[in-house]
Design an enzyme around this catalytic site. Structure first.
Site, PDB file in Angstrom:
ATOM      1  N   TYR A  73       0.968  -1.280  -0.091  1.00 61.03           N
ATOM      2  CA  TYR A  73       0.094  -0.001   0.067  1.00 61.03           C
ATOM      3  C   TYR A  73       0.761   1.182  -0.061  1.00 61.03           C
ATOM      4  O   TYR A  73       1.723   1.507   0.713  1.00 61.03           O
ATOM      5  CB  TYR A  73      -0.950   0.218   0.940  1.00 61.03           C
ATOM      6  CG  TYR A  73      -0.554  -0.222   2.636  1.00 61.03           C
ATOM      7  CD1 TYR A  73       0.586  -0.582   3.092  1.00 61.03           C
ATOM      8  CD2 TYR A  73      -1.368   0.491   3.728  1.00 61.03           C
ATOM      9  CE1 TYR A  73       0.963  -0.762   4.355  1.00 61.03           C
ATOM     10  CE2 TYR A  73      -1.024   0.392   4.830  1.00 61.03           C
ATOM     11  CZ  TYR A  73       0.133  -0.208   5.126  1.00 61.03           C
ATOM     12  OH  TYR A  73       0.660  -0.393   6.712  1.00 61.03           O
ATOM     13  N   HIS A  98     -10.540  -3.748   1.500  1.00 61.60           N
ATOM     14  CA  HIS A  98      -9.910  -3.656   2.740  1.00 61.60           C
ATOM     15  C   HIS A  98     -10.373  -2.602   3.444  1.00 61.60           C
ATOM     16  O   HIS A  98      -9.542  -2.091   4.593  1.00 61.60           O
ATOM     17  CB  HIS A  98      -8.342  -3.549   2.763  1.00 61.60           C
ATOM     18  CG  HIS A  98      -7.973  -5.106   2.072  1.00 61.60           C
ATOM     19  ND1 HIS A  98      -6.710  -5.173   1.210  1.00 61.60           N
ATOM     20  CD2 HIS A  98      -8.210  -6.291   2.397  1.00 61.60           C
ATOM     21  CE1 HIS A  98      -6.465  -6.211   0.992  1.00 61.60           C
ATOM     22  NE2 HIS A  98      -7.246  -6.955   1.811  1.00 61.60           N
ATOM     23  N   TYR A 116     -10.828   0.582   3.142  1.00 53.41           N
ATOM     24  CA  TYR A 116     -10.052   1.875   3.058  1.00 53.41           C
ATOM     25  C   TYR A 116     -10.962   3.047   2.462  1.00 53.41           C
ATOM     26  O   TYR A 116     -12.143   2.643   2.132  1.00 53.41           O
ATOM     27  CB  TYR A 116      -8.720   1.649   2.409  1.00 53.41           C
ATOM     28  CG  TYR A 116      -7.599   0.897   3.210  1.00 53.41           C
ATOM     29  CD1 TYR A 116      -7.436   1.116   4.507  1.00 53.41           C
ATOM     30  CD2 TYR A 116      -6.798  -0.132   2.670  1.00 53.41           C
ATOM     31  CE1 TYR A 116      -6.625   0.431   5.331  1.00 53.41           C
ATOM     32  CE2 TYR A 116      -5.911  -0.777   3.418  1.00 53.41           C
ATOM     33  CZ  TYR A 116      -5.735  -0.477   4.771  1.00 53.41           C
ATOM     34  OH  TYR A 116      -5.095  -1.165   5.522  1.00 53.41           O
ATOM     35  N   ARG A 155      -8.987  -2.171  -7.544  1.00 50.38           N
ATOM     36  CA  ARG A 155      -9.058  -3.368  -6.675  1.00 50.38           C
ATOM     37  C   ARG A 155     -10.257  -3.247  -5.748  1.00 50.38           C
ATOM     38  O   ARG A 155     -10.357  -2.191  -5.202  1.00 50.38           O
ATOM     39  CB  ARG A 155      -7.846  -3.273  -5.844  1.00 50.38           C
ATOM     40  CG  ARG A 155      -7.582  -4.482  -4.702  1.00 50.38           C
ATOM     41  CD  ARG A 155      -6.400  -4.552  -3.928  1.00 50.38           C
ATOM     42  NE  ARG A 155      -6.092  -5.974  -3.705  1.00 50.38           N
ATOM     43  CZ  ARG A 155      -5.356  -6.443  -2.672  1.00 50.38           C
ATOM     44  NH1 ARG A 155      -4.529  -5.651  -2.147  1.00 50.38           N
ATOM     45  NH2 ARG A 155      -4.852  -7.599  -2.956  1.00 50.38           N
ATOM     46  N   ASP A 176      -9.438 -11.148   4.260  1.00 45.45           N
ATOM     47  CA  ASP A 176      -9.089 -11.560   2.865  1.00 45.45           C
ATOM     48  C   ASP A 176      -7.930 -12.519   3.185  1.00 45.45           C
ATOM     49  O   ASP A 176      -7.630 -13.340   2.184  1.00 45.45           O
ATOM     50  CB  ASP A 176      -8.333 -10.108   2.406  1.00 45.45           C
ATOM     51  CG  ASP A 176      -7.861 -10.193   1.024  1.00 45.45           C
ATOM     52  OD1 ASP A 176      -8.185 -11.137   0.165  1.00 45.45           O
ATOM     53  OD2 ASP A 176      -6.862  -9.327   0.669  1.00 45.45           O
ATOM     54  N   CYS A 197       3.006 -22.486   0.655  1.00 42.99           N
ATOM     55  CA  CYS A 197       2.555 -21.796   1.932  1.00 42.99           C
ATOM     56  C   CYS A 197       1.655 -22.652   2.926  1.00 42.99           C
ATOM     57  O   CYS A 197       1.127 -23.410   2.260  1.00 42.99           O
ATOM     58  CB  CYS A 197       1.625 -20.523   1.415  1.00 42.99           C
ATOM     59  SG  CYS A 197       0.791 -19.754   2.695  1.00 42.99           S
TER      60      CYS A 197
HETATM   61 FE1  SF4 Z   1       2.934 -16.270   5.346  1.00 40.63          FE
HETATM   62 FE2  SF4 Z   1       4.863 -18.016   4.925  1.00 40.63          FE
HETATM   63 FE3  SF4 Z   1       2.995 -18.730   6.746  1.00 40.63          FE
HETATM   64 FE4  SF4 Z   1       2.505 -18.544   4.204  1.00 40.63          FE
HETATM   65  S1  SF4 Z   1       4.080 -19.823   5.023  1.00 40.63           S
HETATM   66  S2  SF4 Z   1       1.223 -17.764   5.537  1.00 40.63           S
HETATM   67  S3  SF4 Z   1       3.689 -16.976   3.367  1.00 40.63           S
HETATM   68  S4  SF4 Z   1       4.465 -16.885   6.806  1.00 40.63           S
END
Ligand code: SF4
Ligand code: ADP
Length: 677
Positions: free
Chosen positions: A64, A176, A178, A226, A269, A347
């Site tokens: 941002y 978000h 805003y 967005r 989000d 992730c």
């Molecule tokens: Fe965030 Fe890394 Fe955890 Fe994924 S693995 S939620 S990118 S800290």
């Protein structure tokens, strides 16, 4: 890197896509995300974004970026385009992204009543006048007609500056919660002029923002909108099956790109894996493509190439949007392109990256220890220096720290042995990933185990509990002790410093020692991260009567940093868990615990069938101590929880740091960006 087209079933992910006057080299779109760096760390930010471009993200967005001092989030880290110094600083990021053939998108931002303006001391703004959302006191005054004219001017000026800094895509940011979204939503816009009331009026500001942004960028940049298509406030606010459709219809062809997501709090989000699955936003955002012909990007913690492919091939999205998956693996697109999907570091949805922003510190990631360290330590996610000696290393302990140390050393070419007491690798993850909603956490182990198995110079010894003598007999040149930690059983945690006498009663346990439990469980949380709340959830789901007691004024207090706290509290309430806050443990006897209620100083007694103490942790460092007491040991280093118990991200980081620095005489210090003297 050039974005060549691959010959694989993922080919459609690598098609170039036109966005107004510019063309993205592929469909991988790193949507805006915070880095905790902002305008104070331009070099670190540029290096981070440059690595994303190098890893194959066709569009790389900034975080941002404030358009005016009335939108000041200090002490949190945000970018700004308030003056020419900001233009020069942002140009460094543009160059880093363009060097790899990717496009830079700049997310212009005004936070309205979410900004306290503590740095600039400007009066905060809002559509209709209301209290500041974050750490008041104070209120954001209602904007009058002159304010709205000025605001559009700020957007135009910032857009023009973004163009000069090198932006390819410039955002109108109505997400978000805003300011522009505050105008869209009937919850926060109660105006009676041309910018309030009817949907068309509430949409007016965003429409005009698109117009002034287009004009200011003179056809050189694409204009992205967005927009949050649901704020999860039900009919009081904007919903994806209600007003959001009408807004998208009103503005359908105006922007060059739609970037759609959820609003309300940021936690909606970027929900953690505990509260959402991959692709969780699809239900909300999928309608957008049926209304506009412009390209659409959406997010949903996509980590699987097949899910990405489905989003594109089934016409739900034109771009695979990702913030967290690009943090966990900046080289995700490139791995797919090179047929190395199995190497993607997925992730885990733990939201430690969100914590960095909420704490006002540079980004860190559980899965990717190099994240945020690209400039300040010079770490690259895909490159590591080769070995400088033939020393052999023994790593004891196959938890996150030991696995990452073995992997980074192995990738450098060292001869590594990893000894783990259990049959399964993973350490603390083996227990933690079985708690409700945390199944994805085992990916920390899975990725490393998978990569280690590819390395011929790494040997893994399972069911190999090592004594000091075993370690010495093994004969390695360097021993890394990564034997983890254990939960304390003496009541010492965050709030309580002195031990409590705890009777040797099998009904009183810690998370890692909990065997058979009674039907009436009391959980005492003085750790305040996920464990206490997750144990409460698990045991309530098993049908037990659970009382959760915390030393803090709110449940699982530190999870405010990971944007999970309200979701956790809500879940515990819905499961009928009795919640008691601000209670500090004073005394325990069989079947009864006494607490001091912090403010009232009252003493409260609670009965229990089982008591689970979720307090502090201590290193499991017996092996280390034994080795240090002997004179015939090789070099020994302890890392991870065995050195300093913390969250998993710190254990992975410690393992990586050891692997990077091993055998290097000259280890670069942490670099800091300083204001000019
Ligand atoms: Fe965030 Fe890394 Fe955890 Fe994924 S693995 S939620 S990118 S800290
Ligand atoms: P960290 O988070 O620091 O990696 P963990 O507690 O997750 O720590 O992992 C520590 C690992 O070390 C566990 O898998 C445990 O079984 C293993 N371990 C502990 N002591 C020994 C030992 N003496 N020999 C081999 N493995 C051990």
């Amino acid at each position: 890197m050039s974005h060549d087209r691959p010959q694989s079933r993922y080919e459609s992910l690598f098609e170039p896509v036109r966005i107004g006057p510019v063309t993205a080299p592929n469909r991988f779109y790193q949507t805006p995300h915070a880095t905790g760096m902002g305008w104070r760390m331009p070099k670190a930010s540029a290096a981070l974004r440059g690595v994303k471009a190098e890893g194959g993200w066709g569009v790389v967005s900034t975080e941002y970026c404030s358009i005016h001092p009335t939108s000041d989030d200090f002490p949190f880290a945000y970018l700004s385009l308030w003056d020419e110094d900001d233009v020069r600083a942002l140009a460094v990021t543009a160059d880093a992204i363009h060097a790899h053939g990717s496009l830079m998108a700049v997310e212009l931002w005004h936070g309205g009543f979410h900004c306290n303006n503590r740095l600039t001391r400007e009066a905060a703004l809002s559509p209709s006048g209301q209290g500041l959302k974050l750490l008041g006191p104070g209120s954001a005054r209602a904007m009058d007609a002159a304010d709205i004219r000025a605001f559009l001017g700020w957007q135009a000026t910032a857009a023009e500056r973004a163009r000069r800094a090198g932006a390819d895509i410039v955002y109108v940011y109505a997400g978000h919660d805003y300011l522009p979204f505050q105008f869209l939503s009937p919850r926060t816009n109660r105006r009676s002029d041309a910018y309030g009331g009817s949907l068309e009026n509430r949409t007016r500001l965003v429409r005009e923002m698109i117009e002034v942004t287009r004009e200011a960028t003179k056809g050189a940049c694409a204009v992205a909108l967005r927009m949050a298509v649901d704020e999860l406030h039900g009919p009081e606010g904007i919903t994806h099956d209600g007003e959001a459709r009408d807004i998208v219809s009103l503005l359908a062809e105006l922007p060059d790109l739609w970037d759609v997501n959820l609003a309300g709090a940021l936690g909606n989000d970027s929900r953690s894996a505990r509260f959402s699955g991959e692709g969780f936003q699809e239900t909300y955002t999928s309608f957008v493509k049926s209304i506009t012909t412009k390209p659409v990007v959406g997010v949903g913690r996509f980590t699987s190439p097949d899910t990405m492919l489905r989003q594109i091939n089934s016409g739900l999205l034109d771009f695979v949007g990702a913030a967290r998956p690009s943090i966990a693996d900046p080289f995700l697109p490139r791995k797919i392109r090179e047929g190395r999907e199995d190497e993607i570091r997925e992730c885990i949805g733990c939201n430690i990256c969100r914590a960095a922003n909420n704490e006002g510190v540079p980004l860190r990631c559980t899965q990717n220890p190099t994240m945020g360290e690209e400039w300040r330590r010079g770490w690259h996610p895909a490159r590591i220096a080769p070995k400088t000696s033939d020393r052999r290393v023994l790593v004891v302990g196959g938890g996150p720290a030991g696995l990452e140390a073995a992997l980074s050393l192995g990738q450098r070419g060292y001869d590594v042995a990893l000894a783990e007491a259990s049959r399964e690798l993973g350490g603390r993850l083996l227990f933690e990933h079985r708690l409700p909603g945390l199944a994805t956490w085992i990916r920390v182990r899975d990725h490393r185990e998978h990569m280690l198995l590819k390395l011929p110079n790494v040997a893994i010894y399972r069911e190999s509990a090592m004594s000091a003598q075993d370690v010495i007999d093994f004969g390695a040149d360097h021993v890394v002790v990564a034997t983890g930690s254990r939960w304390r059983r003496d009541g010492v945690g965050t709030a309580r410093e002195r031990p409590v006498h705890i009777p040797a009663d099998p009904a009183i346990v810690t998370p890692d020692s909990a065997g058979a439990l009674s039907d009436a469980v009391l959980i005492y949380d003085d750790d305040n991260y996920f464990m206490g709340g997750a144990m409460a959830e698990k045991l309530a789901l098993e049908g037990r009567a659970v009382t959760y007691v915390t030393t803090q004024p709110i449940v699982s207090a530190w999870t405010q940093m990971t944007d999970e706290q309200p979701f956790i509290e809500d879940r515990l309430v819905s499961l009928g868990v009795r919640l008691r806050v601000s209670h500090v443990l004073e005394e325990v006897e069989q079947g009864r615990a006494a607490f001091r209620v912090s403010l009232a100083r009252d003493r409260v007694l609670m009965e229990f069938g089982s008591l689970i103490l979720v307090t502090g942790r201590v290193p499991r460092d017996d092996l280390y101590a034994e080795l240090m007491a002997r004179s015939d040991v090789p070099a020994v280093t302890r890392i991870g929880d065995c050195h300093s118990p913390s969250h998993i991200a710190d254990a992975v980081y410690a393992g990586h740091r050891f692997g990077r620095a091993f055998d290097l005489a000259d280890i670069p210090m942490l670099r800091r960006e300083r204001p000019e003297p």
